[in-house]
Design a protein around this motif. Structure first.
Motif, PDB file in Angstrom:
ATOM      1  N   ILE A  21       0.847  -1.193   0.000  1.00 27.63           N
ATOM      2  CA  ILE A  21       0.000   0.000   0.000  1.00 27.63           C
ATOM      3  C   ILE A  21       0.880   1.240   0.000  1.00 27.63           C
ATOM      4  CG2 ILE A  21      -1.653   1.327   1.366  1.00 27.63           C
ATOM      5  CD1 ILE A  21      -2.762  -1.397   2.330  1.00 27.63           C
ATOM      6  N   ILE A  22       0.571   2.154  -0.899  1.00 27.20           N
ATOM      7  CA  ILE A  22       1.272   3.429  -0.955  1.00 27.20           C
ATOM      8  C   ILE A  22       0.512   4.468  -0.131  1.00 27.20           C
ATOM      9  CG2 ILE A  22       2.041   5.301  -2.447  1.00 27.20           C
ATOM     10  CD1 ILE A  22       2.305   3.181  -4.691  1.00 27.20           C
ATOM     11  N   GLY A  23      -0.785   4.564  -0.362  1.00 26.13           N
ATOM     12  CA  GLY A  23      -1.598   5.536   0.374  1.00 26.13           C
ATOM     13  C   GLY A  23      -2.830   5.930  -0.412  1.00 26.13           C
ATOM     14  N   GLU A  24      -3.596   6.807   0.170  1.00 25.38           N
ATOM     15  CA  GLU A  24      -4.842   7.216  -0.472  1.00 25.38           C
ATOM     16  C   GLU A  24      -4.575   8.161  -1.650  1.00 25.38           C
ATOM     17  OE1 GLU A  24      -3.743  10.062   2.617  1.00 25.38           O
ATOM     18  OE2 GLU A  24      -4.198   7.962   2.839  1.00 25.38           O
ATOM     19  N   VAL A  25      -5.457   8.073  -2.637  1.00 29.11           N
ATOM     20  CA  VAL A  25      -5.411   8.978  -3.795  1.00 29.11           C
ATOM     21  C   VAL A  25      -6.833   9.470  -4.070  1.00 29.11           C
ATOM     22  CG1 VAL A  25      -3.328   8.186  -4.964  1.00 29.11           C
ATOM     23  CG2 VAL A  25      -5.452   6.946  -5.315  1.00 29.11           C
ATOM     24  N   PHE A  26      -6.904  10.670  -4.618  1.00 29.01           N
ATOM     25  CA  PHE A  26      -8.187  11.302  -4.893  1.00 29.01           C
ATOM     26  C   PHE A  26      -8.175  11.920  -6.285  1.00 29.01           C
ATOM     27  CE2 PHE A  26      -7.286  11.547  -0.414  1.00 29.01           C
ATOM     28  CZ  PHE A  26      -8.462  11.149   0.182  1.00 29.01           C
ATOM     29  N   GLY A  27      -9.330  11.979  -6.882  1.00 31.98           N
ATOM     30  CA  GLY A  27      -9.526  12.714  -8.129  1.00 31.98           C
ATOM     31  C   GLY A  27     -10.816  13.499  -7.980  1.00 31.98           C
ATOM     32  N   LEU A  28     -10.751  14.803  -8.113  1.00 31.59           N
ATOM     33  CA  LEU A  28     -11.903  15.666  -7.859  1.00 31.59           C
ATOM     34  C   LEU A  28     -12.211  16.530  -9.074  1.00 31.59           C
ATOM     35  CD1 LEU A  28     -13.930  16.946  -5.799  1.00 31.59           C
ATOM     36  CD2 LEU A  28     -12.100  18.548  -5.234  1.00 31.59           C
ATOM     37  N   SER A  58     -23.246  14.077 -15.214  1.00 37.35           N
ATOM     38  CA  SER A  58     -22.817  13.132 -14.180  1.00 37.35           C
ATOM     39  C   SER A  58     -21.790  12.150 -14.719  1.00 37.35           C
ATOM     40  CB  SER A  58     -24.019  12.372 -13.627  1.00 37.35           C
ATOM     41  OG  SER A  58     -24.873  13.239 -12.941  1.00 37.35           O
ATOM     42  N   HIS A  59     -22.025  11.627 -15.930  1.00 38.68           N
ATOM     43  CA  HIS A  59     -21.054  10.707 -16.548  1.00 38.68           C
ATOM     44  C   HIS A  59     -19.723  11.402 -16.806  1.00 38.68           C
ATOM     45  CE1 HIS A  59     -23.337   7.028 -17.174  1.00 38.68           C
ATOM     46  NE2 HIS A  59     -24.382   7.773 -17.479  1.00 38.68           N
ATOM     47  N   GLU A  60     -19.780  12.615 -17.330  1.00 37.54           N
ATOM     48  CA  GLU A  60     -18.546  13.359 -17.605  1.00 37.54           C
ATOM     49  C   GLU A  60     -17.779  13.636 -16.318  1.00 37.54           C
ATOM     50  OE1 GLU A  60     -20.024  16.803 -19.642  1.00 37.54           O
ATOM     51  OE2 GLU A  60     -20.204  15.752 -21.556  1.00 37.54           O
ATOM     52  N   ALA A  61     -18.497  13.980 -15.256  1.00 34.77           N
ATOM     53  CA  ALA A  61     -17.845  14.273 -13.978  1.00 34.77           C
ATOM     54  C   ALA A  61     -17.172  13.025 -13.416  1.00 34.77           C
ATOM     55  CB  ALA A  61     -18.866  14.831 -12.987  1.00 34.77           C
ATOM     56  N   ARG A  62     -17.829  11.882 -13.491  1.00 33.46           N
ATOM     57  CA  ARG A  62     -17.219  10.648 -12.983  1.00 33.46           C
ATOM     58  C   ARG A  62     -16.007  10.263 -13.812  1.00 33.46           C
ATOM     59  NH1 ARG A  62     -21.555   6.232 -11.224  1.00 33.46           N
ATOM     60  NH2 ARG A  62     -21.370   5.754 -13.419  1.00 33.46           N
ATOM     61  N   ASP A  63     -16.094  10.393 -15.142  1.00 29.45           N
ATOM     62  CA  ASP A  63     -14.950  10.085 -16.000  1.00 29.45           C
ATOM     63  C   ASP A  63     -13.763  10.986 -15.680  1.00 29.45           C
ATOM     64  OD1 ASP A  63     -16.429   8.108 -17.255  1.00 29.45           O
ATOM     65  OD2 ASP A  63     -16.857   9.304 -19.056  1.00 29.45           O
ATOM     66  N   LYS A  64     -14.025  12.275 -15.483  1.00 28.12           N
ATOM     67  CA  LYS A  64     -12.953  13.230 -15.173  1.00 28.12           C
ATOM     68  C   LYS A  64     -12.349  12.921 -13.799  1.00 28.12           C
ATOM     69  CE  LYS A  64     -11.480  16.389 -17.113  1.00 28.12           C
ATOM     70  NZ  LYS A  64     -10.243  16.512 -17.924  1.00 28.12           N
ATOM     71  N   SER A  88     -20.353  12.212  -4.332  1.00 31.72           N
ATOM     72  CA  SER A  88     -20.760  13.378  -5.119  1.00 31.72           C
ATOM     73  C   SER A  88     -21.701  14.252  -4.314  1.00 31.72           C
ATOM     74  CB  SER A  88     -21.438  12.947  -6.421  1.00 31.72           C
ATOM     75  OG  SER A  88     -22.650  12.289  -6.137  1.00 31.72           O
ATOM     76  N   SER A  89     -21.765  15.502  -4.732  1.00 32.08           N
ATOM     77  CA  SER A  89     -22.691  16.436  -4.113  1.00 32.08           C
ATOM     78  C   SER A  89     -23.034  17.511  -5.124  1.00 32.08           C
ATOM     79  CB  SER A  89     -22.090  17.056  -2.853  1.00 32.08           C
ATOM     80  OG  SER A  89     -20.952  17.823  -3.188  1.00 32.08           O
ATOM     81  N   MET A  95     -24.581  22.613 -10.762  1.00 36.03           N
ATOM     82  CA  MET A  95     -23.193  22.187 -10.577  1.00 36.03           C
ATOM     83  C   MET A  95     -23.141  20.923  -9.728  1.00 36.03           C
ATOM     84  SD  MET A  95     -20.860  25.608 -10.183  1.00 36.03           S
ATOM     85  CE  MET A  95     -21.318  25.919  -8.519  1.00 36.03           C
ATOM     86  N   GLN A  96     -22.229  20.044 -10.110  1.00 35.25           N
ATOM     87  CA  GLN A  96     -22.049  18.799  -9.378  1.00 35.25           C
ATOM     88  C   GLN A  96     -20.564  18.582  -9.134  1.00 35.25           C
ATOM     89  OE1 GLN A  96     -23.088  15.169 -11.408  1.00 35.25           O
ATOM     90  NE2 GLN A  96     -23.501  14.138  -9.484  1.00 35.25           N
ATOM     91  N   SER A  97     -20.228  18.236  -7.913  1.00 35.78           N
ATOM     92  CA  SER A  97     -18.864  17.918  -7.544  1.00 35.78           C
ATOM     93  C   SER A  97     -18.771  16.404  -7.336  1.00 35.78           C
ATOM     94  CB  SER A  97     -18.489  18.655  -6.257  1.00 35.78           C
ATOM     95  OG  SER A  97     -17.164  18.373  -5.904  1.00 35.78           O
ATOM     96  N   VAL A  98     -17.753  15.793  -7.930  1.00 34.75           N
ATOM     97  CA  VAL A  98     -17.556  14.345  -7.815  1.00 34.75           C
ATOM     98  C   VAL A  98     -16.108  14.082  -7.420  1.00 34.75           C
ATOM     99  CG1 VAL A  98     -17.526  12.146  -9.048  1.00 34.75           C
ATOM    100  CG2 VAL A  98     -19.306  13.819  -9.552  1.00 34.75           C
ATOM    101  N   VAL A  99     -15.932  13.202  -6.448  1.00 32.60           N
ATOM    102  CA  VAL A  99     -14.601  12.754  -6.070  1.00 32.60           C
ATOM    103  C   VAL A  99     -14.541  11.237  -6.230  1.00 32.60           C
ATOM    104  CG1 VAL A  99     -15.136  12.563  -3.592  1.00 32.60           C
ATOM    105  CG2 VAL A  99     -12.774  12.847  -4.317  1.00 32.60           C
ATOM    106  N   ALA A 100     -13.472  10.770  -6.850  1.00 33.29           N
ATOM    107  CA  ALA A 100     -13.155   9.345  -6.906  1.00 33.29           C
ATOM    108  C   ALA A 100     -11.983   9.162  -5.951  1.00 33.29           C
ATOM    109  CB  ALA A 100     -12.771   8.936  -8.322  1.00 33.29           C
TER     110      ALA A 100
END
Length: 109
Positions: A21-28, A58-64, A88-89, A95-100
């Motif tokens: 394990i390296i650690g947590e990663v995020f994409g927002l 929503s699809h574009e936000a998740r892909d990004k 997501s929120s 506007m929609q904010s999505v984090v993976a």
């Protein structure tokens, strides 16, 4: 390793691989639709049914978000991201904010 080579999975284990394990990663990302899409959505809300502009957003936000998650994994020299999840929120009506997010790992086998 390039972004497209980073394996992203919702599972905890990757069959056939051991890893550290390296650690947590995020994409927002935060996405918005234009005024014309909002007008169409407003009209659609009167008669009901799917608002395709928002579904597409929503699809574009998740892909990004996944793309940015992979970028973060590459920066940490990871081979994969396990236990990926979305959150997501809505920041306003348009506007929609999505984090993976997930755990970056490096293969050791």
């Amino acid at each position: 390793m390039t972004n497209s080579e980073i394996l992203v999975t919702t599972t905890e284990k990757i069959p056939g691989h051991n890893y550290e394990i390296i650690g947590e990663v995020f994409g927002l990302t935060t996405q918005s639709k234009n005024m014309f899409s909002d007008m169409g959505a407003g009209l659609k809300s009167i008669v009901g049914g799917e608002i395709k502009a928002y579904t597409k957003m929503s699809h574009e936000a998740r892909d990004k978000a996944i793309e940015r998650l992979r970028e973060a994994a590459v920066e940490q020299n990871a081979d994969a991201v396990v236990m990926m999840r979305f959150d997501s929120s809505s920041m306003s009506n348009d506007m929609q904010s999505v984090v993976a997010y997930g755990t970056a790992v490096r293969f050791i086998d």
